[in-house]
Design a protein around this motif. Structure first.
Motif, PDB file in Angstrom:
ATOM      1  N   UNK A 534      33.308  38.607  51.633  1.00  0.00           N
ATOM      2  CA  UNK A 534      33.578  38.330  52.992  1.00  0.00           C
ATOM      3  C   UNK A 534      32.072  38.009  53.604  1.00  0.00           C
ATOM      4  N   UNK A 535      31.236  38.676  53.142  1.00  0.00           N
ATOM      5  CA  UNK A 535      29.995  38.665  53.912  1.00  0.00           C
ATOM      6  C   UNK A 535      29.024  37.639  53.292  1.00  0.00           C
ATOM      7  N   UNK A 536      29.082  37.387  52.100  1.00  0.00           N
ATOM      8  CA  UNK A 536      28.346  36.357  51.310  1.00  0.00           C
ATOM      9  C   UNK A 536      29.091  34.780  51.873  1.00  0.00           C
ATOM     10  N   UNK A 554      52.064  36.959  55.201  1.00  0.00           N
ATOM     11  CA  UNK A 554      50.877  36.519  54.474  1.00  0.00           C
ATOM     12  C   UNK A 554      49.820  37.694  54.632  1.00  0.00           C
ATOM     13  N   UNK A 555      49.535  38.429  55.868  1.00  0.00           N
ATOM     14  CA  UNK A 555      48.816  39.544  55.995  1.00  0.00           C
ATOM     15  C   UNK A 555      49.171  40.626  55.238  1.00  0.00           C
ATOM     16  N   UNK A 556      50.353  40.936  55.081  1.00  0.00           N
ATOM     17  CA  UNK A 556      50.837  42.020  54.373  1.00  0.00           C
ATOM     18  C   UNK A 556      50.574  41.874  52.700  1.00  0.00           C
ATOM     19  N   UNK A 557      51.008  40.682  52.175  1.00  0.00           N
ATOM     20  CA  UNK A 557      50.770  40.174  50.854  1.00  0.00           C
ATOM     21  C   UNK A 557      49.147  40.202  50.547  1.00  0.00           C
ATOM     22  N   UNK A 558      48.356  39.870  51.669  1.00  0.00           N
ATOM     23  CA  UNK A 558      46.886  39.881  51.274  1.00  0.00           C
ATOM     24  C   UNK A 558      46.470  41.240  51.448  1.00  0.00           C
ATOM     25  N   UNK A 563      42.775  41.141  45.928  1.00  0.00           N
ATOM     26  CA  UNK A 563      42.054  40.365  44.853  1.00  0.00           C
ATOM     27  C   UNK A 563      42.212  38.727  45.181  1.00  0.00           C
ATOM     28  N   UNK A 564      43.089  38.313  45.794  1.00  0.00           N
ATOM     29  CA  UNK A 564      43.596  37.025  46.186  1.00  0.00           C
ATOM     30  C   UNK A 564      42.500  36.785  47.139  1.00  0.00           C
ATOM     31  N   UNK A 565      41.723  37.222  47.727  1.00  0.00           N
ATOM     32  CA  UNK A 565      40.567  36.573  48.511  1.00  0.00           C
ATOM     33  C   UNK A 565      39.974  35.800  47.767  1.00  0.00           C
TER      34      UNK A 565
END
Length: 917
Positions: A534-536, A554-558, A563-565
């Protein structure tokens, strides 16, 4: 590139001296240069050198190897500069020769050492021990320079002692292999009248120059686990065993692989490589300041070879743990894989490969002049002109222009990955930090709430309190300081983005979105790699905020699957969303690569399913899908997963009686009707058609393992919950049935509600012949003439509907989209009744086309009022859409304001009365 403008002999002073020392060498050079370097038999060539003395005497191996090396270098120069060899031929020949030299010397020295001290024996295994020589760097990658040293590491399997015989002096295995290593280094690198074979660098061994020259497997494992540093991961990517027992090499690989390649996406490596690169660049800059003539370092300079290598290897270190193909040692092959994996654009990769080829060719030509390990342009104008002409260019100015062009392109690509995102903000004024140590101070709470109000937060006091609670959470307080600082920076960056996203979307709540984001951050806080991602990639943080603002689910799933980031990095996966054959081939390849490792295969299936579902979710939230089209995609994805699980689970049956099972999975319910949602269960039954005596037991095991593979919780989550209650005789029946038994049951024993369920059933995966038989049985059952039992049919359907209604009483004033009168189950029961009642006259009704299409068809056939049919179809479409929206907000029960659906529910009730009275 234009052909070279001068001969090899005039360009290389090393070649001139070598030929001038012995005119007879010209013939041997011509003979070797006529051959492709890949076809050289180094064993025969070494024998020829050893036997070259006119008096019949033989040269010792060390002298013969040096002479062979000089001949090979001259042949490479001759072939390369005459245009007969390309870069691949040159570096492959040098790497093959380095392997040959190491193997030949080690074999000779090992024989000498064991003759004096006996064979080293492992204390635990009792096996004879062999030394593993690991080639590192370009040698390990098969891309060795013509005038390069070789980076080696010496590893032996076990401690113990040599088995000394009479007249032999025993040594510990450690001392034996240290001595052997020293002798090998001397054999390769000592300078004699014939020069040297290879300079040897041992600095990459555990603990570097202060560490022992040879290390046991246990020592290597302890070192990598306890002391291994990020830059060593980069170095060990290219480690390749040149000698050693295959069993020992496999054991070493099992130690090294988890150190180099993390099982999660490791974006923290970007900062580590950035730091290492900065140190290298600082040293190069220092040297160029002290020695201005040493400019234009094609290896370590800006936009040089090392930056291309870093570009390739950062993707390997980030993703190699999940994608074994990316563990490739060659820089060129890795770059091509990045294009195949769509991690870099194909045109960018082609330009990088062009730059790599240009820079490596230039590096070789710098080294051809004096056979020197140099990477900088020569000082004298004459030599620079010679290098330009060796490159097929007319003059120095043209060479420098081409060099700058390639280096500028490489530098731009390097910066796109490695530029420090925090430093890039440079001069921008940062808002006061609302998240960090000061957030816990009650005296600051008012100022922080005021700051949030200034950003536009609707409940700034609540938001400030939530920030303080999160910062004080034990999970965050026990983090390393670096991770806490990174997390604080991310939250402070996110706060104004939340305000912007909520304002632009026109939906959501600042407090709710902030809460979801903080829950997510708490979940990933201990995985610094996710914080680094998220920083890069700041745009990924914005995508996260937009997604969790739009959908609580979606928030709960993520949060459950961070790893889905990776799927939010860019849009590379979106174009392939509908390409199921490609997904199937990729998934099958990854499962094949993990054959025998059931635990890894379970995770591969879950990771692939979650990633594809997440891509669909992103497109769904972007408004790209109707509910029907999304359900089609989710159902097709489930079919693919079911297919793979059947195939892979069968291979785990130890006494399976055939290679391909005669077994099928039949889908009912939402999967059967291709109306699957994000969190739907799979309603399935299992059929087989096999007379073998082992069939019943093996297929029962297969069904049980299918359920286990689907439902087991692993670190990657689960695939689906499985419901098999619709099988013949329900929970009291056999888990698997023969096709014949299923047919008999449907004809003579099945209840009306089971025939209702059959209207939404279809073959899903497995044996296609069984699938065809099932479809034939289904058609026959649904097309039975029920006109004489119409009253009984109506009564049974109404009775079943009442049972479901009683099981889900309405306890809320809000409308239950599924269970209330006029809701979705009423529509589904109407359709099922119409199919059972009229299919014998209208066979087209047995088509599994979904409720909306079947309602329209019944209206067109005059079985029900067309206006009511259209009204019910519209109602079903709206209710599915509303149900989907409610589920996306994370609510389990799909209840809405009755006013939203009142007119639609009224039409459904009217159609119900028209059908059932």
């Amino acid at each position: 590139m234009e052909p070279p403008m001068n001969s090899a002999a005039s360009a290389s002073r090393f070649l001139q001296r070598w030929l001038g020392a012995d005119p007879a060498r010209a013939g041997r050079l011509a003979a070797m240069a006529e051959l492709s370097l890949s076809s050289i038999d180094f064993g025969a060539a070494l024998e020829a050198e050893a036997a070259a003395l006119p008096n019949g005497a033989r040269l010792p191996m060390e002298r013969a190897m040096r002479r062979l090396r000089n001949l090979l270098i001259c042949a490479i120069i001759e072939r390369d500069l005459s245009g007969r060899a390309d870069l691949d031929e040159v570096v492959t020949a040098m790497s093959r020769f380095a392997d040959f030299a190491v193997q030949s010397h080690l074999a000779e020295l090992m024989a000498e050492m064991t003759a004096i001290h006996g064979v080293p024996i492992g204390a635990e295994s009792g096996r004879p021990q062999q030394m593993m020589v690991l080639a590192m760097g370009k040698h390990g990658g098969g891309e060795l320079n013509v005038s390069s040293d070789i980076d080696l590491i010496f590893v032996y399997p076990e401690d113990g002692d040599t088995q000394a015989g009479p007249g032999q002096r025993a040594l510990s295995n450690h001392e034996f292999f240290v001595r052997l290593g020293k002798k090998l280094i001397a054999a390769l690198s000592e300078i004699t009248q014939d020069g040297f074979t290879f300079r040897v660098d041992m600095a990459l061994r555990p603990n570097g120059k202060s560490g022992p020259l040879a290390a046991s497997l246990n020592m290597v494992e302890d070192y990598l686990i306890v002391q291994g540093r990020e830059w060593e991961r980069y170095a060990w990517v290219k480690a390749r065993a040149v000698t050693g027992d295959p069993e020992d090499i496999a054991a070493l690989d099992a130690i090294v692989r988890p150190f180099v390649f993390r099982r999660y996406l490791d974006f923290g490596v970007i900062d580590a490589i950035r730091t290492m690169h900065a140190q290298i660049r600082a040293e190069v800059n220092r040297q160029e300041r002290l020695h201005p003539e040493r400019s234009h370092n094609v290896k370590l300079g800006r936009g040089g070879i090392r930056e291309i290598e870093f570009l390739a290897q950062v993707f390997q270190l980030i993703r190699g743990g999940r994608d074994p193909a990316l563990r490739e040692r060659s820089t060129r092959k890795t770059l091509r894989l990045l294009a195949e994996r769509e991690l870099l654009p194909s045109d960018t990769v082609e330009r990088l490969l062009d730059a790599y080829t240009f820079l490596r060719n230039l590096e070789h030509r710098l080294q051809y002049i004096e056979d020197a390990q140099t990477h900088t342009l020569p000082v004298s104008p004459e030599d620079r002109l010679a290098v330009a002409r060796m490159m097929g260019l007319p003059d120095e100015a043209t060479l420098l222009a081409r060099l700058d062009e390639q280096r500028v392109f490489v530098a731009v690509q390097f910066d796109a990955i490695f530029a420090d995102k925090a430093a890039d903000k440079g001069e921008q004024a940062e808002p006061a930090a609302a998240f960090g140590p000061s957030v816990s101070d009650p005296e600051n709470s008012g100022a922080i709430a005021q700051q949030l109000a200034g950003l536009g937060f609707d409940k700034p006091i609540d938001a400030a309190a939530r920030l303080a609670a999160t910062w004080q959470a034990p999970r965050l307080q026990t983090l390393p300081e670096a991770s806490r600082n990174k997390l604080a920076a991310l939250v402070n960056t996110a706060l104004p983005q939340i305000a912007t996203v909520v304002r632009e979307a026109g939906l959501g709540s600042h407090a709710a979105t902030l809460g979801r984001l903080l829950d997510f951050f708490e979940a990933i806080a201990r995985r610094s790699a996710y914080l680094s991602l998220l920083t890069e990639y700041p745009h990924t943080l914005e995508r996260v905020i937009r997604m969790i603002n739009a959908s609580g689910w979606a928030a709960t799933f993520l949060t459950q699957h961070p790893i889905l980031l990776d799927e939010l990095l860019d849009d590379r996966g979106n174009a392939a969303t509908e390409d199921l054959p490609l997904l199937a081939a990729t998934l099958a390849g990854h499962l094949d690569a993990a054959a025998g490792d059931t635990e890894r295969q379970l995770d591969i299936l879950r990771e692939a399913h979650h990633a594809q579902m997440f891509r669909l979710l992103a497109l769904d939230l972007a408004g790209e899908f109707s509910v029907e089209r999304l359900a089609d995609h989710l159902s097709a994805l489930a079919d693919l997963i079911v297919h793979e699980v059947v195939q892979r689970a069968w291979l785990t049956i130890p006494k399976r009686h055939r290679e391909v099972p005669r077994f099928a999975v039949i889908a009912y319910g939402k999967l059967g009707g291709k109306e699957l949602g994000y969190v739907s269960d799979l309603d399935v039954i299992f059929l087989y058609d096999d007379d073998d005596q082992d069939a019943p037991g093996n297929y029962a095991k297969l069904a049980q393992r299918f359920i286990t593979w689907m439902t087991t919780h692993t670190p990657a989550g689960i695939l689906f919950d499985i419901d098999t209650a619709l099988r013949p005789d329900g929970a009291s029946g056999m888990l698997v049935s023969t096709v014949g038994a299923f047919e008999r049951y449907q004809r003579s024993s099945a209840w009306i509600w089971e025939h209702q369920a059959l209207t939404r059933a279809r073959f899903c995966a497995g044996d296609a012949a069984i699938g065809a038989r099932f479809e034939a049985i289904r058609e026959e059952v649904l097309r039975q003439d029920r006109s004489g039992r119409e009253r009984e049919l109506r009564e049974e359907v109404v009775k079943m509907r009442k049972r479901m209604h009683d099981a889900h009483p309405s306890l809320s004033e809000r409308f239950d989209l599924k269970h209330n009168d006029g809701g979705m189950i009423d529509i589904e029961f109407i359709v099922q009744y119409l199919v059972l009642r009229h299919s014998y006259q209208h066979p087209q009704l047995t088509a599994n086309k979904g409720n909306i299409a079947l309602l329209r068809m019944c209206g067109e056939l005059g079985l029900i009022d067309p206006a009511l049919a259209q009204g019910a179809a519209d109602a079903y479409r709206l209710m599915r859409k509303l149900q989907h929206q409610v589920r996306l907000q994370g609510q389990d029960n799909a209840r809405v304001d009755p006013a939203l659906v009142a007119s639609h529910a009224e039409r459904v009730v009217r159609l119900w009365h028209a059908c059932f009275g």
